[in-house]
Design an enzyme around this catalytic site. Sequence first.
Site, PDB file in Angstrom:
ATOM      1  N   GLU A  97      11.833  19.079 -24.215  1.00 21.53           N
ATOM      2  CA  GLU A  97      11.018  19.386 -23.022  1.00 21.53           C
ATOM      3  C   GLU A  97      11.522  20.656 -22.331  1.00 21.53           C
ATOM      4  O   GLU A  97      10.749  21.404 -21.744  1.00 21.53           O
ATOM      5  CB  GLU A  97      11.029  18.202 -22.042  1.00 21.53           C
ATOM      6  CG  GLU A  97      10.542  16.875 -22.635  1.00 21.53           C
ATOM      7  CD  GLU A  97       9.025  16.790 -22.821  1.00 21.53           C
ATOM      8  OE1 GLU A  97       8.305  17.731 -22.432  1.00 21.53           O
ATOM      9  OE2 GLU A  97       8.570  15.768 -23.373  1.00 21.53           O
ATOM     10  N   HIS A 107       2.031  12.732 -29.768  1.00 24.17           N
ATOM     11  CA  HIS A 107       1.587  11.338 -29.586  1.00 24.17           C
ATOM     12  C   HIS A 107       1.061  10.778 -30.898  1.00 24.17           C
ATOM     13  O   HIS A 107       1.259   9.591 -31.205  1.00 24.17           O
ATOM     14  CB  HIS A 107       0.509  11.247 -28.507  1.00 24.17           C
ATOM     15  CG  HIS A 107       1.068  11.379 -27.118  1.00 24.17           C
ATOM     16  ND1 HIS A 107       0.367  11.967 -26.092  1.00 24.17           N
ATOM     17  CD2 HIS A 107       2.255  11.012 -26.599  1.00 24.17           C
ATOM     18  CE1 HIS A 107       1.122  11.961 -24.999  1.00 24.17           C
ATOM     19  NE2 HIS A 107       2.267  11.383 -25.285  1.00 24.17           N
ATOM     20  N   ARG A 163      -1.839  21.786 -14.840  1.00 19.68           N
ATOM     21  CA  ARG A 163      -0.791  20.808 -15.192  1.00 19.68           C
ATOM     22  C   ARG A 163      -0.891  20.383 -16.654  1.00 19.68           C
ATOM     23  O   ARG A 163       0.095  19.962 -17.257  1.00 19.68           O
ATOM     24  CB  ARG A 163      -0.875  19.597 -14.246  1.00 19.68           C
ATOM     25  CG  ARG A 163       0.319  18.677 -14.378  1.00 19.68           C
ATOM     26  CD  ARG A 163       0.445  17.718 -13.207  1.00 19.68           C
ATOM     27  NE  ARG A 163       1.579  16.839 -13.401  1.00 19.68           N
ATOM     28  CZ  ARG A 163       2.102  16.066 -12.470  1.00 19.68           C
ATOM     29  NH1 ARG A 163       1.594  16.073 -11.246  1.00 19.68           N
ATOM     30  NH2 ARG A 163       3.130  15.279 -12.726  1.00 19.68           N
ATOM     31  N   HIS A 178      10.281  10.316 -28.021  1.00 23.27           N
ATOM     32  CA  HIS A 178       9.172  11.156 -27.568  1.00 23.27           C
ATOM     33  C   HIS A 178       9.483  12.650 -27.762  1.00 23.27           C
ATOM     34  O   HIS A 178       8.670  13.402 -28.310  1.00 23.27           O
ATOM     35  CB  HIS A 178       8.912  10.819 -26.093  1.00 23.27           C
ATOM     36  CG  HIS A 178       7.900  11.677 -25.441  1.00 23.27           C
ATOM     37  ND1 HIS A 178       6.563  11.612 -25.765  1.00 23.27           N
ATOM     38  CD2 HIS A 178       8.013  12.637 -24.495  1.00 23.27           C
ATOM     39  CE1 HIS A 178       5.904  12.488 -25.035  1.00 23.27           C
ATOM     40  NE2 HIS A 178       6.758  13.122 -24.256  1.00 23.27           N
ATOM     41  N   ASN A 229       1.390  19.508 -21.448  1.00 28.32           N
ATOM     42  CA  ASN A 229       1.130  18.683 -22.639  1.00 28.32           C
ATOM     43  C   ASN A 229       1.283  19.462 -23.939  1.00 28.32           C
ATOM     44  O   ASN A 229       0.898  18.961 -25.003  1.00 28.32           O
ATOM     45  CB  ASN A 229      -0.289  18.083 -22.572  1.00 28.32           C
ATOM     46  CG  ASN A 229      -0.412  17.132 -21.412  1.00 28.32           C
ATOM     47  OD1 ASN A 229       0.574  16.523 -20.993  1.00 28.32           O
ATOM     48  ND2 ASN A 229      -1.612  17.010 -20.855  1.00 28.32           N
ATOM     49  N   GLU A 258      -3.561  17.084 -12.064  1.00 25.24           N
ATOM     50  CA  GLU A 258      -3.914  17.501 -13.425  1.00 25.24           C
ATOM     51  C   GLU A 258      -5.406  17.693 -13.647  1.00 25.24           C
ATOM     52  O   GLU A 258      -6.023  17.062 -14.493  1.00 25.24           O
ATOM     53  CB  GLU A 258      -3.351  16.502 -14.455  1.00 25.24           C
ATOM     54  CG  GLU A 258      -3.330  17.103 -15.853  1.00 25.24           C
ATOM     55  CD  GLU A 258      -2.535  16.287 -16.874  1.00 25.24           C
ATOM     56  OE1 GLU A 258      -1.468  15.768 -16.530  1.00 25.24           O
ATOM     57  OE2 GLU A 258      -3.019  16.189 -17.992  1.00 25.24           O
ATOM     58  N   LYS A 284       8.218  23.277 -13.079  1.00 28.41           N
ATOM     59  CA  LYS A 284       7.411  22.065 -12.841  1.00 28.41           C
ATOM     60  C   LYS A 284       6.886  22.059 -11.413  1.00 28.41           C
ATOM     61  O   LYS A 284       5.723  21.704 -11.164  1.00 28.41           O
ATOM     62  CB  LYS A 284       8.236  20.813 -13.131  1.00 28.41           C
ATOM     63  CG  LYS A 284       7.450  19.534 -12.892  1.00 28.41           C
ATOM     64  CD  LYS A 284       7.222  18.685 -14.087  1.00 28.41           C
ATOM     65  CE  LYS A 284       6.183  17.605 -13.812  1.00 28.41           C
ATOM     66  NZ  LYS A 284       6.381  16.390 -14.564  1.00 28.41           N
ATOM     67  N   HIS A 294       2.134  17.758 -27.121  1.00 32.70           N
ATOM     68  CA  HIS A 294       2.081  16.315 -26.871  1.00 32.70           C
ATOM     69  C   HIS A 294       0.939  15.616 -27.604  1.00 32.70           C
ATOM     70  O   HIS A 294       1.076  14.448 -27.977  1.00 32.70           O
ATOM     71  CB  HIS A 294       1.996  16.035 -25.372  1.00 32.70           C
ATOM     72  CG  HIS A 294       3.326  16.188 -24.668  1.00 32.70           C
ATOM     73  ND1 HIS A 294       4.056  17.360 -24.717  1.00 32.70           N
ATOM     74  CD2 HIS A 294       4.067  15.329 -23.925  1.00 32.70           C
ATOM     75  CE1 HIS A 294       5.183  17.203 -24.026  1.00 32.70           C
ATOM     76  NE2 HIS A 294       5.212  15.980 -23.542  1.00 32.70           N
ATOM     77  N   ARG A 342       0.810  -1.232   0.000  1.00 34.72           N
ATOM     78  CA  ARG A 342       0.000   0.000   0.000  1.00 34.72           C
ATOM     79  C   ARG A 342       0.839   1.276   0.000  1.00 34.72           C
ATOM     80  O   ARG A 342       0.360   2.351   0.355  1.00 34.72           O
ATOM     81  CB  ARG A 342      -0.970   0.029   1.178  1.00 34.72           C
ATOM     82  CG  ARG A 342      -1.952  -1.119   1.162  1.00 34.72           C
ATOM     83  CD  ARG A 342      -3.103  -0.858   2.099  1.00 34.72           C
ATOM     84  NE  ARG A 342      -3.992  -2.009   2.102  1.00 34.72           N
ATOM     85  CZ  ARG A 342      -3.861  -3.034   2.909  1.00 34.72           C
ATOM     86  NH1 ARG A 342      -2.894  -3.056   3.810  1.00 34.72           N
ATOM     87  NH2 ARG A 342      -4.696  -4.048   2.848  1.00 34.72           N
ATOM     88  N   LYS A 391       4.007  11.535 -11.065  1.00 36.38           N
ATOM     89  CA  LYS A 391       3.276  10.633 -11.967  1.00 36.38           C
ATOM     90  C   LYS A 391       4.088   9.348 -12.100  1.00 36.38           C
ATOM     91  O   LYS A 391       5.270   9.384 -12.459  1.00 36.38           O
ATOM     92  CB  LYS A 391       3.106  11.250 -13.346  1.00 36.38           C
ATOM     93  CG  LYS A 391       1.973  12.244 -13.441  1.00 36.38           C
ATOM     94  CD  LYS A 391       1.741  12.624 -14.901  1.00 36.38           C
ATOM     95  CE  LYS A 391       0.629  13.643 -15.040  1.00 36.38           C
ATOM     96  NZ  LYS A 391       0.469  14.091 -16.440  1.00 36.38           N
TER      97      LYS A 391
END
Length: 363
Positions: A187, A254, A243, A267, A247, A239, A229, A250, A123, A145
């Site tokens: 980035e 993607h 946040r 990426h 993206n 998010e 950040k 992105h 947990r 994340k």
Amino acid sequence: MNNRQIIVGLAERSYPIIIGSDLFRTKDILDNIGLRGRRFVFVTNDVVGPMYLSAIAERFLSSGRNVENIIIPDGEQFKTQDTLTSIYDQLIAKRVDRSTTIVALGGGVVGDVAGFAASTYQRGIPFIQIPTTLLAQVDSSVGGKTAINHPAGKNMIGAFYQPQAVFISLEMLRSLPDREFKAGLAEVVKYGAIMDYAFFVWLEQNMQALLNRDNDALGYAVEQCCLSKAKIVENDETESGLRALLNFGHTFGHAVEAGLGYGKWLHGEAVAAGMLLAARLSLLTGDLKQSDWDRLQQLLIEVGLPIDAPNFGCNRYLELMGYDKKVLDGKLRLVLLKNLGEAYVSVDFSKELLIEVLNGVKQ
Ligand code: NAD
Ligand code: GLY
């Protein structure tokens, strides 16, 4: 360069990011931040482990901590349930309990999978991040994340789970392959474009120093990115709004990655071309100036990143971006630029202008 420290302020889940060179040569580096616990299990891969594990483990040992290792195979294709299960199996075999800390030593793949293991094992047990790629140092190691991939999609299974600390030791970037380093710079450019005009200007003036991996330039850039950040994560940890600005480029990126087949472009390379498409849409909406679009393109050219997205045709792009009936009803969100250094999330952009942008992809 002197060590710098940034605090990610999240009340009882706050933690420090320590940025410096040869961090683990500093005798008191672990005690300085009051790192708790005596037992540490490093999770790393078979590329990074042989380069950095023993020297870092030595610092833990010499400051009275116990160290064990779990080595996973290298690559995005191993960010899977199988790898996660093998980490759980080894934690159980080692009789790891909740007083043990996991140390993620590697790029974003190691950080994401080790962090997710930490978030779920018994947990949740503490973990720390030692990011070793530029992308991981400026993005994935900060903000909590964690995830693994599912055959149905990237990062489909994961959790928000903040580390206890992030140690960014810049000399590790020297061994990073050029292509990975440049992908990380995409980035870095993103932070300037979405929220920090002064940093964007600094990047225009200092890109050559960064490309030479000059320590002071790297330290400054990594620090600015982590400050941005941290600011975003402090305001929107899970998010629900702000946040999403991270993206930028992105959604288009993607689509490029998926359309070419994952792994063909890195990426960051796809994000570079994607940022220019998002910026083109911002131009057509009348927000962004042509001269600012030119500056963004020029900076990406200087890095050596791709600026032209592959030409899949407009309909294929729309499909890859998930632009079906459902998102037409208002769910597709694109991050657009008002100016260099100022981004916003748009849900009501014109579909006609998006089609014009995608029809303009020529390569
Ligand atoms: P990566 O972890 O695959 O690392 C790239 C390559 O560089 C690998 O082969 C790795 O072994 C090698 N490497 C790492 N450090 C090195 C070093 N110092 N010297 C030499 N080689 C080194 O890729 P990445 O770009 O770091 O991360 C990509 C992953 O991060 C993706 O899975 C992505 O989904 C995830 N990600 C997560 C977040 C987040 O917020 N959690 C954000 C962005 C990306
Ligand atoms: N890399 C995107 C985020 O952390 O939200």
